[in-house]
Write a protein that holds these residues in place. Sequence first.
Motif, PDB file in Angstrom:
ATOM      1  N   SER A   1     -11.769   1.903  -3.008  1.00 25.38           N
ATOM      2  CA  SER A   1     -10.876   0.720  -2.533  1.00 25.38           C
ATOM      3  C   SER A   1     -10.104   1.169  -1.715  1.00 25.38           C
ATOM      4  O   SER A   1      -9.450   0.272  -1.125  1.00 25.38           O
ATOM      5  CB  SER A   1      -9.675   2.073  -3.967  1.00 25.38           C
ATOM      6  N   VAL A   2     -10.543   1.447  -0.800  1.00 26.72           N
ATOM      7  CA  VAL A   2      -9.997   1.521   0.307  1.00 26.72           C
ATOM      8  C   VAL A   2      -8.952   0.304   0.865  1.00 26.72           C
ATOM      9  O   VAL A   2      -8.468  -0.057   1.972  1.00 26.72           O
ATOM     10  CB  VAL A   2     -10.328   2.233   1.834  1.00 26.72           C
ATOM     11  N   LEU A   3     -10.281  -0.509   1.140  1.00 29.89           N
ATOM     12  CA  LEU A   3     -10.540  -1.965   1.566  1.00 29.89           C
ATOM     13  C   LEU A   3      -9.473  -3.255   0.941  1.00 29.89           C
ATOM     14  O   LEU A   3      -8.831  -3.428   1.441  1.00 29.89           O
ATOM     15  CB  LEU A   3     -11.380  -2.893   1.496  1.00 29.89           C
ATOM     16  N   ASP A   4      -9.183  -2.432  -0.460  1.00 32.13           N
ATOM     17  CA  ASP A   4      -8.428  -3.366  -1.176  1.00 32.13           C
ATOM     18  C   ASP A   4      -7.023  -3.008  -0.264  1.00 32.13           C
ATOM     19  O   ASP A   4      -6.543  -3.982  -0.756  1.00 32.13           O
ATOM     20  CB  ASP A   4      -8.680  -3.511  -2.937  1.00 32.13           C
ATOM     21  N   ARG A   5      -6.682  -1.771  -0.917  1.00 33.47           N
ATOM     22  CA  ARG A   5      -5.709  -1.423  -0.714  1.00 33.47           C
ATOM     23  C   ARG A   5      -5.402  -2.056   1.438  1.00 33.47           C
ATOM     24  O   ARG A   5      -3.860  -2.527   0.905  1.00 33.47           O
ATOM     25  CB  ARG A   5      -5.762  -0.278  -0.570  1.00 33.47           C
ATOM     26  N   PHE A   6      -6.094  -1.902   2.056  1.00 34.51           N
ATOM     27  CA  PHE A   6      -5.804  -1.936   3.162  1.00 34.51           C
ATOM     28  C   PHE A   6      -5.712  -3.708   3.902  1.00 34.51           C
ATOM     29  O   PHE A   6      -4.538  -4.627   3.808  1.00 34.51           O
ATOM     30  CB  PHE A   6      -7.239  -1.927   4.442  1.00 34.51           C
ATOM     31  N   LEU A   7      -5.876  -4.617   2.472  1.00 32.57           N
ATOM     32  CA  LEU A   7      -6.595  -6.421   2.344  1.00 32.57           C
ATOM     33  C   LEU A   7      -4.729  -6.139   2.036  1.00 32.57           C
ATOM     34  O   LEU A   7      -3.880  -7.654   2.219  1.00 32.57           O
ATOM     35  CB  LEU A   7      -7.019  -6.811   2.167  1.00 32.57           C
ATOM     36  N   ARG A   8      -4.487  -5.400   1.049  1.00 31.36           N
ATOM     37  CA  ARG A   8      -2.730  -5.295   0.235  1.00 31.36           C
ATOM     38  C   ARG A   8      -1.688  -5.285   1.236  1.00 31.36           C
ATOM     39  O   ARG A   8      -0.905  -5.659   1.317  1.00 31.36           O
ATOM     40  CB  ARG A   8      -2.964  -5.237  -1.196  1.00 31.36           C
ATOM     41  N   TYR A   9      -1.854  -4.469   2.190  1.00 29.49           N
ATOM     42  CA  TYR A   9      -0.830  -3.851   2.559  1.00 29.49           C
ATOM     43  C   TYR A   9      -0.571  -4.470   4.375  1.00 29.49           C
ATOM     44  O   TYR A   9       0.700  -4.638   3.993  1.00 29.49           O
ATOM     45  CB  TYR A   9      -0.827  -2.003   3.029  1.00 29.49           C
ATOM     46  N   VAL A  10      -1.680  -4.705   4.699  1.00 25.44           N
ATOM     47  CA  VAL A  10      -1.511  -5.822   5.679  1.00 25.44           C
ATOM     48  C   VAL A  10      -0.569  -6.903   5.535  1.00 25.44           C
ATOM     49  O   VAL A  10      -0.256  -7.540   6.550  1.00 25.44           O
ATOM     50  CB  VAL A  10      -3.146  -5.756   6.608  1.00 25.44           C
ATOM     51  N   ARG A  11      -0.670  -6.931   4.306  1.00 25.07           N
ATOM     52  CA  ARG A  11      -0.270  -8.747   4.109  1.00 25.07           C
ATOM     53  C   ARG A  11       1.129  -8.344   3.856  1.00 25.07           C
ATOM     54  O   ARG A  11       2.528  -9.503   3.646  1.00 25.07           O
ATOM     55  CB  ARG A  11      -0.391  -9.693   2.499  1.00 25.07           C
ATOM     56  N   ILE A  12       1.701  -7.054   4.049  1.00 29.90           N
ATOM     57  CA  ILE A  12       3.555  -6.789   3.598  1.00 29.90           C
ATOM     58  C   ILE A  12       4.214  -6.902   5.449  1.00 29.90           C
ATOM     59  O   ILE A  12       3.772  -6.073   5.868  1.00 29.90           O
ATOM     60  CB  ILE A  12       3.485  -5.617   3.226  1.00 29.90           C
TER      61      ILE A  12
ATOM     62  N   ALA B   1      -4.484   1.256   8.186  1.00 27.53           N
ATOM     63  CA  ALA B   1      -5.630   1.676   8.180  1.00 27.53           C
ATOM     64  C   ALA B   1      -5.191   2.949   7.844  1.00 27.53           C
ATOM     65  O   ALA B   1      -6.139   3.664   6.548  1.00 27.53           O
ATOM     66  CB  ALA B   1      -6.517   1.776   8.720  1.00 27.53           C
ATOM     67  N   GLY B   2      -4.465   3.919   8.293  1.00 24.31           N
ATOM     68  CA  GLY B   2      -3.867   5.457   7.551  1.00 24.31           C
ATOM     69  C   GLY B   2      -3.647   5.231   6.221  1.00 24.31           C
ATOM     70  O   GLY B   2      -4.236   6.098   5.866  1.00 24.31           O
TER      71      GLY B   2
ATOM     72  N   SER C   1     -12.808  -1.500  11.129  1.00 25.35           N
ATOM     73  CA  SER C   1     -14.447  -1.495  10.316  1.00 25.35           C
ATOM     74  C   SER C   1     -13.696  -0.694   9.137  1.00 25.35           C
ATOM     75  O   SER C   1     -13.314   0.064   8.820  1.00 25.35           O
ATOM     76  CB  SER C   1     -14.833  -0.451  11.405  1.00 25.35           C
ATOM     77  N   VAL C   2     -14.809  -2.119   7.582  1.00 26.76           N
ATOM     78  CA  VAL C   2     -14.656  -1.189   6.728  1.00 26.76           C
ATOM     79  C   VAL C   2     -14.804   0.182   6.756  1.00 26.76           C
ATOM     80  O   VAL C   2     -15.242   1.611   6.005  1.00 26.76           O
ATOM     81  CB  VAL C   2     -14.976  -2.351   5.874  1.00 26.76           C
ATOM     82  N   GLN C   3     -16.760   0.074   7.034  1.00 24.39           N
ATOM     83  CA  GLN C   3     -17.291   1.191   6.821  1.00 24.39           C
ATOM     84  C   GLN C   3     -16.466   2.523   7.783  1.00 24.39           C
ATOM     85  O   GLN C   3     -16.345   4.335   7.248  1.00 24.39           O
ATOM     86  CB  GLN C   3     -18.426   1.411   7.666  1.00 24.39           C
ATOM     87  N   ASP C   4     -15.542   2.191   9.180  1.00 21.77           N
ATOM     88  CA  ASP C   4     -15.412   3.328   9.745  1.00 21.77           C
ATOM     89  C   ASP C   4     -14.104   4.020   8.121  1.00 21.77           C
ATOM     90  O   ASP C   4     -13.134   5.277   8.609  1.00 21.77           O
ATOM     91  CB  ASP C   4     -14.501   3.235  10.317  1.00 21.77           C
ATOM     92  N   MET C   5     -13.369   2.594   7.617  1.00 19.86           N
ATOM     93  CA  MET C   5     -12.189   3.655   6.463  1.00 19.86           C
ATOM     94  C   MET C   5     -12.948   4.159   5.651  1.00 19.86           C
ATOM     95  O   MET C   5     -11.907   5.104   5.830  1.00 19.86           O
ATOM     96  CB  MET C   5     -11.449   1.968   6.409  1.00 19.86           C
ATOM     97  N   GLU C   6     -14.104   3.953   4.984  1.00 24.16           N
ATOM     98  CA  GLU C   6     -14.882   4.640   4.252  1.00 24.16           C
ATOM     99  C   GLU C   6     -14.875   5.964   5.023  1.00 24.16           C
ATOM    100  O   GLU C   6     -14.680   6.718   4.668  1.00 24.16           O
ATOM    101  CB  GLU C   6     -15.718   4.177   3.784  1.00 24.16           C
ATOM    102  N   LYS C   7     -14.730   6.264   6.107  1.00 24.65           N
ATOM    103  CA  LYS C   7     -15.884   7.059   6.894  1.00 24.65           C
ATOM    104  C   LYS C   7     -14.264   8.188   7.009  1.00 24.65           C
ATOM    105  O   LYS C   7     -14.075   9.648   6.342  1.00 24.65           O
ATOM    106  CB  LYS C   7     -16.562   6.911   7.851  1.00 24.65           C
ATOM    107  N   ALA C   8     -13.090   7.747   6.792  1.00 29.23           N
ATOM    108  CA  ALA C   8     -11.678   8.505   6.792  1.00 29.23           C
ATOM    109  C   ALA C   8     -11.272   9.182   5.793  1.00 29.23           C
ATOM    110  O   ALA C   8     -11.208   9.977   5.951  1.00 29.23           O
ATOM    111  CB  ALA C   8     -10.990   7.313   7.682  1.00 29.23           C
ATOM    112  N   VAL C   9     -11.633   8.188   5.039  1.00 30.65           N
ATOM    113  CA  VAL C   9     -11.461   8.997   3.363  1.00 30.65           C
ATOM    114  C   VAL C   9     -12.596   9.924   3.165  1.00 30.65           C
ATOM    115  O   VAL C   9     -12.018  11.054   2.253  1.00 30.65           O
ATOM    116  CB  VAL C   9     -11.739   7.661   2.186  1.00 30.65           C
ATOM    117  N   GLU C  10     -14.208  10.581   3.904  1.00 35.77           N
ATOM    118  CA  GLU C  10     -14.243  11.550   3.134  1.00 35.77           C
ATOM    119  C   GLU C  10     -14.241  12.116   4.294  1.00 35.77           C
ATOM    120  O   GLU C  10     -13.784  13.469   3.624  1.00 35.77           O
ATOM    121  CB  GLU C  10     -16.214  10.474   3.230  1.00 35.77           C
TER     122      GLU C  10
END
Length: 411
Positions: free
Chosen positions: A3-14, A145-146, A389-398
């Motif tokens: 869900s991190v990418l979906d959330r990020f794409l939603r947030y940056v449009r604001i 991203a954070g 990077s999407v993969q970096d964001m996913e790793k931050a969640v981990e």
Amino acid sequence: MSSVLDRFLRYVRIDTQSDPHSESFPSTSKQRDLSNLLVTELQELGIRDAHLDEHGYVYATIPATSEKAGIPVICFCSHVDTSPDVSGANVKPIVHRNWDGADIVLPDDPSQVLRISELHDLDQQIGNDIVTASGSTLLGADNKAGVAEIMAAADYLMSHKDIRHGVIKILFTPDEEVGRGTEKVDLLKLGAEYGYTVDGEAVGTLEDETFSADGLRITIYGVSTHPGYGKGKLENALKIGADILASLPKTALSPETTEEKEGFIHPVFMEGIQEKATLDFIIRDFTEVGLKEKEELLKNITETVLKQYPGSTAEIKLTEQYRNMKKILDQHPQVIGNALEAMERVGLNPVQRSIRGGTDGSRLSFMGLPCPNIFAGEHAFHSRLEWVSVQDMEKAVEVIVSLCQVWEEKA
């Protein structure tokens, strides 16, 4: 954790751009647009106490799943605002899937090109999914991203109650980019003992040191008269200001000539008329001594320039902004040690380093919440070439999830 990418794409449009010249708090009301959305989403996850306070801060609590006593309450913090340096309106994020290493030309301004030869760490992303803006705005990865990573981690923890952890606090702040992110935070209400900002750059990095920072304003009072009759009388405050700027070192002590542990003097704003002009500077150094040396240099330059204008005067106002958080973090080695272990557990080789900048964690540390900075994956921030990077964001969640477990196990 997808869900991190979906959330990020939603947030940056604001659009949440902050304003350094505003006297309101938050400096822009539009920051609340994202904060209100975050509260709604947190409540939908089942986090009942999630709320936005009157100052624009989001507070939320993930309840403990462990019955173990004495687990320290930890907090994860990110800021919702984006930099005033580049437009944050009408952001159009683009996901470049399975990037092959070729130049990325941004469609709304083809002069904006991401190249491996020019952008730090981009060469590590071949085969990954890169997110950019379209070329006319920043992306907003700093720090959405954070924000997205903390939200995705909260989602994961709330839906996996089998993961053992203590009480986890979430804090989203306004106005970090204009140096006011912690100005009205209520640490008593937050109730955390230790914290982590998720606002760093390359994957696997943990930042435990920042610049110390001051702001310095020079207000110049010239001698105004009709320009047609100004010979021998007129002393133009704008020209005095220009002379001060021209007297700054050309090959040192500026952002464009320094690196690593070198500090700088940086003019950020100038306005005025011939009678009165204002120059704003930010002063940065990793040591208090270095900070004071640069401030004295700027004062001496001002005094030297004014000797050429006997009728003019200047006022200098110094404002403390933040201090190097390493002084506090060195007193709490478990905060760093647990974060390094959490990164290792998810397969990273962590790197400790300094920030040539600051975070909310700088002030929070001195306010009583020791708070280093975990990577969020954001790069080329404050520019139209910003990427993540999407993969970096996913790793931050981990890492966030792992860190919650480490604190529980070591309690």
